[in-house]
Design a protein around this motif. Structure first.
Motif, PDB file in Angstrom:
ATOM      1  N   ASN A 211      -0.991   1.945   9.733  1.00 20.18           N
ATOM      2  CA  ASN A 211      -1.277   0.621   9.197  1.00 20.18           C
ATOM      3  C   ASN A 211      -1.868  -0.288  10.267  1.00 20.18           C
TER       4      ASN A 211
ATOM      5  N   VAL B  26      -1.591  -4.127   3.089  1.00 23.95           N
ATOM      6  CA  VAL B  26      -3.043  -4.237   3.174  1.00 23.95           C
ATOM      7  C   VAL B  26      -3.458  -5.638   2.755  1.00 23.95           C
TER       8      VAL B  26
ATOM      9  N   HIS C 167      -2.592   4.470   0.811  1.00 25.29           N
ATOM     10  CA  HIS C 167      -3.493   4.524   1.967  1.00 25.29           C
ATOM     11  C   HIS C 167      -2.758   4.291   3.287  1.00 25.29           C
ATOM     12  N   ARG C 168      -2.110   3.144   3.426  1.00 24.91           N
ATOM     13  CA  ARG C 168      -1.491   2.777   4.700  1.00 24.91           C
ATOM     14  C   ARG C 168       0.032   2.733   4.619  1.00 24.91           C
TER      15      ARG C 168
ATOM     16  N   GLU D  66      -5.427   0.040  -6.622  1.00 29.62           N
ATOM     17  CA  GLU D  66      -4.031  -0.390  -6.588  1.00 29.62           C
ATOM     18  C   GLU D  66      -3.909  -1.912  -6.639  1.00 29.62           C
TER      19      GLU D  66
ATOM     20  N   SER E   8       0.839  -1.197   0.000  1.00 32.23           N
ATOM     21  CA  SER E   8       0.000   0.000   0.000  1.00 32.23           C
ATOM     22  C   SER E   8       0.871   1.242   0.000  1.00 32.23           C
TER      23      SER E   8
END
Length: 207
Positions: free
Chosen positions: A166, A59, A49-50, A110, A46
């Motif tokens: 995360n 993720v 996002h994370r 993604e 990721s």
């Protein structure tokens, strides 16, 4: 780019990761259940996002169990070919269905592709047929694959991205899996959770 469900069919999406605690828009029904023949693994990079492009987080994705075992061998997690989550039925209004579809296509951009699967209830009956499931297959560029559990826990524990830490993403998934049904379980997920919580405890301990 995928297309929304045919207008004569319900548009249903299965959430097995952050969709469980951040559902898509225009949901009219939520149905807890599980998908067969897959494993849930934190095997997807990721960067948006994370994590970041410089320090990607991890993720979750689904991988067909046969494919995972062909790559990494059999894992001794009981019931590891069943993944619990939530089937979200979307408002059939065409404008709202399109809005949800576009939202999910962006959110899952993604490396995820759509599979169509049945979702089962705790008693083994089909709870929702022909559900869309976003899967990060092993041939997508964000796929990381298997990592030693301690190494993966450390990576998740320290990673941060535009959407937050995360580990908070991870804890949200673990919490919601426990709350889905009396029988909902994920031995891999909970084993990883124990390692991440140990890192929390160690970091909070007096020097």
């Amino acid at each position: 780019m995928t297309t929304p469900a045919h207008p004569t069919q319900p548009y249903i999406v299965f959430g097995y990761g952050s969709l469980m605690f951040k559902p898509p828009p225009n949901v009219v029904k939520q149905t807890p259940g599980y998908i067969k023949g897959y494993v849930r693994r934190f095997a997807q990079s990721s960067t948006d996002h994370r994590g970041t492009p410089e320090a990607p987080g991890r993720v979750v994705t689904l991988i067909p169990v046969d494919e995972w075992e062909s790559l990494y061998g059999h894992e001794s997690y009981p019931g590891h070919d069943i993944v619990w989550g939530v089937a979200y039925t979307i408002d059939p209004d065409p404008a709202k269905s399109l809005e949800t579809h576009e939202y999910l296509e962006y959110r899952e951009k993604e490396g995820y592709t759509v599979h169509i699967e049945d979702i089962y209830a705790a008693d083994g009956s089909v709870a929702a047929p022909r559900v869309q499931v976003y899967v990060g297959r092993s041939d997508n560029p964000a796929f990381i694959g298997a990592e030693p559990l301690d190494q993966l826990a450390e990576h998740i524990w320290r990673s941060v991205g535009p959407s937050g830490r995360n580990k908070d993403y991870f804890y949200g998934i673990a919490r919601h899996v426990r709350e889905l049904a009396p029988d909902s379980d994920d031995p891999y997920l909970f084993a990883l959770e124990r390692r991440i919580r140990t890192l929390d405890e160690e970091s909070d301990a007096p020097a």
